[in-house]
Enzyme design. Structure first.
Site, PDB file in Angstrom:
ATOM      1  CG  ASP A 198      12.059   7.846   8.738  1.00 24.76           C
ATOM      2  OD1 ASP A 198      12.386   8.809   9.466  1.00 24.76           O
ATOM      3  OD2 ASP A 198      10.968   7.247   8.862  1.00 24.76           O
ATOM      4  CD  GLU A 250      14.625   2.963  13.970  1.00 22.53           C
ATOM      5  OE1 GLU A 250      13.597   3.144  14.643  1.00 22.53           O
ATOM      6  OE2 GLU A 250      14.612   2.802  12.751  1.00 22.53           O
ATOM      7  NE  ARG A 310      -1.992  -1.984   3.329  1.00 21.61           N
ATOM      8  CZ  ARG A 310      -2.490  -2.982   4.044  1.00 21.61           C
ATOM      9  NH1 ARG A 310      -3.762  -3.275   3.949  1.00 21.61           N
ATOM     10  NH2 ARG A 310      -1.739  -3.680   4.863  1.00 21.61           N
ATOM     11  CB  ILE A 311       3.633   2.517   2.136  1.00 22.29           C
ATOM     12  CG1 ILE A 311       2.767   2.365   3.391  1.00 22.29           C
ATOM     13  CG2 ILE A 311       4.420   3.824   2.190  1.00 22.29           C
ATOM     14  CD1 ILE A 311       3.550   2.316   4.695  1.00 22.29           C
ATOM     15  CG  HIS A 340      11.185   5.223  12.830  1.00 24.68           C
ATOM     16  ND1 HIS A 340      11.420   3.898  13.123  1.00 24.68           N
ATOM     17  CD2 HIS A 340      10.026   5.229  12.125  1.00 24.68           C
ATOM     18  CE1 HIS A 340      10.447   3.148  12.638  1.00 24.68           C
ATOM     19  NE2 HIS A 340       9.572   3.936  12.027  1.00 24.68           N
ATOM     20  NE  ARG A 364       9.795  -1.770  11.652  1.00 26.86           N
ATOM     21  CZ  ARG A 364       8.862  -0.825  11.513  1.00 26.86           C
ATOM     22  NH1 ARG A 364       9.102   0.244  10.805  1.00 26.86           N
ATOM     23  NH2 ARG A 364       7.693  -0.948  12.120  1.00 26.86           N
ATOM     24  CB  ILE A 388      10.706   5.166   3.924  1.00 28.94           C
ATOM     25  CG1 ILE A 388       9.703   6.070   4.584  1.00 28.94           C
ATOM     26  CG2 ILE A 388      10.084   4.325   2.865  1.00 28.94           C
ATOM     27  CD1 ILE A 388      10.267   7.368   4.993  1.00 28.94           C
TER      28      ILE A 388
END
Ligand code: 8YV
Length: 313
Positions: free
Chosen positions: A256, A261, A155-156, A279, A232, A230
């Site tokens: 990102d 992290e 979807r993204i 992120h 993982r 964008i």
């Protein structure tokens, strides 16, 4: 509406969302506690549901320690921080927050891409450092009309492609299966990497995609290649990426997300061909509220015996 169930809120959700939880449920806010382990032991017998946001991990041990647990509402479309197999085995439902963040993450992907190509951050710094008074900012690279590759056409991925069309780019993609789309499909990631100028990573994290982008893929992307991540941090071999950026194997990166992290290697921060974000792909007031509301709505639906909005298992 009041539902007499005990919800463990593991992460700092937007305030408005916390209010919804407080109004409806009995809430247990572990994210506010200093000694989280002790708090978890103290409340473990009561907890019926969890509301959680990555990167907070919901391990098999945590699931095992909560005998009444029935549902985990994950704030985020990616749920790689939750042990889904353990949850399923323990008859615990898991939900996520798809779709409401598509626009935001896709917008961020475009912003990162343009920032890398047009050196927007450096140019801003150049001006602030008063260097414009002495010289012109060095020329950057044109993005419009270039070849743009997407790794992961969900979807993204589609929302990113839709935006990139406006830049007259040649768009192609790699995903496990070919989709019914007018973009060129590459069954092999290395062929996509070889074909494109930009490789934009937007595939889910987890074991299956770990280090999908490795030294070989970076080499195929080549010295003019730009990588955007964008998705993982785990999808890219970060050590290989730093090396590729240092040696000029690829030209630049917009990231990102990172492998560990919020820790970002100094080596990466010291490079001048990267744009690094903490992120923030989905991090707007509007979208983060929608995501939190979806976590809440899923948990409410579960305890009202209604259909879940977005089940994962
Ligand atoms: C979340 C994300 O906001 O949706 C995801 O998978 O990574 C982000 O949009 C993040 O998990 C919160 O920390």
């Amino acid at each position: 509406m009041k539902i007499d169930k005990n919800i463990l809120i593991m992460s700092r959700f937007p305030k408005r969302v916390i209010s919804h939880f407080d109004e409806t449920f009995n809430t247990f806010k572990i994210y506010e506690k200093v000694d989280k382990e002790k708090y978890l032991i103290d409340v473990s017998e009561k907890i019926d549901g969890i509301a959680v946001m990555g990167p907070t991990v919901v391990s098999a041990d945590i699931i095992n320690s909560l005998p009444k647990l029935k549902i985990i509402g994950n704030f985020g479309v990616g749920f790689d921080a939750i042990d889904i197999k353990k949850a399923t085995d323990a008859n615990v439902r898991v939900t996520n927050t798809p779709d409401v963040l598509n626009d935001e993450v896709a917008d961020t992907a475009v912003a990162l891409t343009l920032s890398v190509y047009r050196k927007i951050i450096d140019a801003n710094q150049f001006l602030l450092n008063k260097l414009w008074l002495k010289s012109e900012f060095p020329l950057s690279r044109k993005f419009s009309g270039s070849k743009f590759g997407i790794l992961g056409m969900g979807r993204i991925g589609k929302a990113i492609a839709q935006r990139i069309e406006a830049f007259n780019c040649d768009i192609s993609y790699h995903s496990r299966n070919k989709k019914d789309l007018n973009y060129k499909y590459f069954p092999k990631l290395e062929n996509l990497a070889e074909h494109v100028d930009t490789l934009c990573v937007i595939t889910p994290g987890g074991h299956e995609t770990k280090h999908l982008v490795n030294k070989n893929i970076l080499k195929k992307l080549g010295e003019n290649g730009v990588i955007i991540n964008i998705a993982r941090g785990s999808v890219i071999d970060q050590t290989a990426l730093i090396e590729a950026l240092k040696t000029g194997t690829i030209s630049g990166a917009g990231l990102d997300v990172f492998e560990d992290e919020p820790n970002v290697p100094e080596d990466l921060m010291n490079l001048n061909n990267v744009v690094l974000l903490p992120h923030v792909g989905s991090a707007t007031v509007e979208t983060r509220y929608q995501m939190g509301k979806m976590v809440y709505d899923n948990i409410v639906a579960f305890f009202k015996n209604e259909k879940l909005l977005s089940p994962v298992n």
